[in-house]
Design a protein around this motif. Structure first.
Motif, PDB file in Angstrom:
ATOM      1  N   MET A 100       0.840  -1.187   0.000  1.00 54.28           N
ATOM      2  CA  MET A 100       0.000   0.000   0.000  1.00 54.28           C
ATOM      3  C   MET A 100       0.880   1.244   0.000  1.00 54.28           C
ATOM      4  N   GLY A 101       0.656   2.122  -0.966  1.00 48.45           N
ATOM      5  CA  GLY A 101       1.295   3.429  -0.938  1.00 48.45           C
ATOM      6  C   GLY A 101       0.498   4.331  -0.020  1.00 48.45           C
ATOM      7  N   TYR A 102       1.039   4.648   1.170  1.00 47.12           N
ATOM      8  CA  TYR A 102       0.252   5.342   2.191  1.00 47.12           C
ATOM      9  C   TYR A 102       0.476   6.852   2.195  1.00 47.12           C
ATOM     10  N   ALA A 103       1.534   7.321   1.527  1.00 47.11           N
ATOM     11  CA  ALA A 103       1.857   8.750   1.497  1.00 47.11           C
ATOM     12  C   ALA A 103       2.743   9.020   0.290  1.00 47.11           C
ATOM     13  N   VAL A 104       2.939  10.303  -0.030  1.00 50.57           N
ATOM     14  CA  VAL A 104       3.874  10.704  -1.086  1.00 50.57           C
ATOM     15  C   VAL A 104       4.894  11.672  -0.503  1.00 50.57           C
ATOM     16  N   GLY A 105       6.134  11.587  -1.023  1.00 53.76           N
ATOM     17  CA  GLY A 105       7.165  12.523  -0.617  1.00 53.76           C
ATOM     18  C   GLY A 105       8.422  11.843  -0.087  1.00 53.76           C
ATOM     19  N   PRO A 106       9.332  12.655   0.415  1.00 52.39           N
ATOM     20  CA  PRO A 106       9.245  14.100   0.543  1.00 52.39           C
ATOM     21  C   PRO A 106       9.195  14.826  -0.805  1.00 52.39           C
ATOM     22  N   ILE A 107       8.415  15.894  -0.835  1.00 52.69           N
ATOM     23  CA  ILE A 107       8.290  16.748  -2.005  1.00 52.69           C
ATOM     24  C   ILE A 107       8.752  18.151  -1.623  1.00 52.69           C
ATOM     25  N   TYR A 108       9.781  18.652  -2.325  1.00 52.71           N
ATOM     26  CA  TYR A 108      10.282  20.001  -2.097  1.00 52.71           C
ATOM     27  C   TYR A 108       9.474  20.988  -2.941  1.00 52.71           C
ATOM     28  N   THR A 109       9.067  22.098  -2.346  1.00 46.91           N
ATOM     29  CA  THR A 109       8.330  23.118  -3.090  1.00 46.91           C
ATOM     30  C   THR A 109       8.906  24.495  -2.793  1.00 46.91           C
ATOM     31  N   LYS A 110       8.891  25.345  -3.819  1.00 47.44           N
ATOM     32  CA  LYS A 110       9.420  26.701  -3.669  1.00 47.44           C
ATOM     33  C   LYS A 110       8.409  27.769  -4.063  1.00 47.44           C
ATOM     34  N   SER A 111       7.181  27.362  -4.373  1.00 43.96           N
ATOM     35  CA  SER A 111       6.169  28.325  -4.790  1.00 43.96           C
ATOM     36  C   SER A 111       4.786  27.768  -4.499  1.00 43.96           C
ATOM     37  N   LYS A 112       3.793  28.655  -4.564  1.00 43.58           N
ATOM     38  CA  LYS A 112       2.413  28.217  -4.368  1.00 43.58           C
ATOM     39  C   LYS A 112       1.982  27.273  -5.481  1.00 43.58           C
ATOM     40  N   ALA A 113       2.458  27.524  -6.699  1.00 41.01           N
ATOM     41  CA  ALA A 113       2.113  26.648  -7.819  1.00 41.01           C
ATOM     42  C   ALA A 113       2.626  25.237  -7.582  1.00 41.01           C
ATOM     43  N   GLU A 114       3.826  25.102  -7.034  1.00 37.86           N
ATOM     44  CA  GLU A 114       4.384  23.785  -6.747  1.00 37.86           C
ATOM     45  C   GLU A 114       3.632  23.112  -5.594  1.00 37.86           C
ATOM     46  N   LEU A 129      -1.809  11.821   2.817  1.00 40.15           N
ATOM     47  CA  LEU A 129      -0.659  12.383   3.533  1.00 40.15           C
ATOM     48  C   LEU A 129       0.438  12.758   2.548  1.00 40.15           C
ATOM     49  N   ILE A 130       0.890  14.013   2.667  1.00 37.08           N
ATOM     50  CA  ILE A 130       2.042  14.498   1.903  1.00 37.08           C
ATOM     51  C   ILE A 130       3.179  14.741   2.882  1.00 37.08           C
ATOM     52  N   ILE A 131       4.363  14.210   2.560  1.00 37.27           N
ATOM     53  CA  ILE A 131       5.582  14.578   3.284  1.00 37.27           C
ATOM     54  C   ILE A 131       6.215  15.703   2.481  1.00 37.27           C
TER      55      ILE A 131
END
Length: 282
Positions: A100-114, A129-131
């Motif tokens: 089971m894929g229970y979450a995604v990430g870690p995801i780095y973001t630098k803007s609201k669009a991301e 759940l997002i990491i």
């Protein structure tokens, strides 16, 4: 079987997982879904970064050998730009291996669009759940997205080198007045290298800890390096006791960063050690 013999048995079982563990039937429910006992509230998983050098199916084969069933999905296995068809194929492959894929990430973001993209991605994948590692200035916007989508967001601490989020304490100070669905992915190794005590940290901030990256380190200093779970300075038995005390219900996802091109022995030893602790330390 005595507690000590159970511990030794499970540790050896983990080390020898490639040859000793039975095949896991697709869709079956196993006790390892809840570590080793149906009485546990927390689950053992694998952080996707562990498999940086492996394709998806190679990674799932390792998980099957280790009888582990929860995966935090990294974008090198399922890109953020994935189509509905890509995601459907990916999910079918996980199901084939009883993962089971229970979450995604870690995801780095630098803007609201991301940030928008990361929430849209989580929704398409079907996880709650997002990491994440957002810019601190964007935390109010993360808070808005959490309220809008009801998808939880856990910020990952990355140790003394990280100017943004070196410790769980630093994250908590930034999010304490935000929606309670904005929380923490507790990397116990990085927090320890920043001079903190993992057990104390967990007890203090447990209400906002949604996920854990399980690892050990050679020393509680910046230069400490990752190692097999039973060989470092973090008191894993005490951590398990604390998880039980506060009834932690998230995943403990092993993030194994040593020997990353040939990690199977270290992953297996770490999984076996953790299961042995859970069986014997009651």
């Amino acid at each position: 079987m005595s507690n000590r013999r159970k511990f030794i048995y499970n540790t050896v079982l983990g080390i020898a997982a490639t040859s000793m563990l039975p095949e896991v039937a697709v869709g079956t429910e196993t006790k390892s879904h809840l570590i080793t006992s149906e009485n546990e509230t927390f689950k053992l998983g694998i952080a996707g970064y562990t498999f940086l050098n492996f394709k998806l199916e190679e990674s799932l084969k390792i998980m099957k050998k280790l009888d582990t069933h929860f995966l935090c999905i990294k974008d090198f296995h399922l890109p953020l730009s994935s189509t509905a068809e890509n995601i459907s194929i990916f999910q079918a492959k996980l199901k084939e291996y009883d993962v089971m894929g229970y979450a995604v990430g870690p995801i780095y973001t630098k803007s609201k669009a991301e940030i928008d993209n990361s929430f849209n991605y989580a929704k398409r994948v079907g996880v709650n759940l997002i990491i994440g590692i957002p810019a601190p200035a964007d935390l109010p916007y993360v808070n808005e997205k959490v309220k809008e989508t009801n998808i939880r967001y856990a910020i990952h601490n990355h140790g003394p080198e990280d100017e943004l989020y070196p410790t769980v304490e630093r994250i908590y100070e930034l999010i304490k007045n935000l929606d309670e669905r904005v929380g923490i992915c507790f990397d116990i190794g990085h927090d320890t290298r920043a001079g903190k005590n993992a057990v104390t940290t967990f007890q203090k901030y447990s209400k906002r800890i949604f996920d854990m990256h399980l690892k050990n380190v050679t020393a509680a200093v910046k230069s400490g390096t990752t190692c097999e779970l039973g060989r470092g300075v973090i008191n894993i038995p005490a951590l398990v006791r604390m998880m039980r005390k506060i009834k932690y219900s998230g995943c403990c996802s092993l993030e194994y960063e040593k020997d990353m091109k040939d990690p199977l022995a270290g992953i297996a030893e770490s999984v076996g050690y953790f299961r042995g602790i859970c069986d014997s330390d009651r």
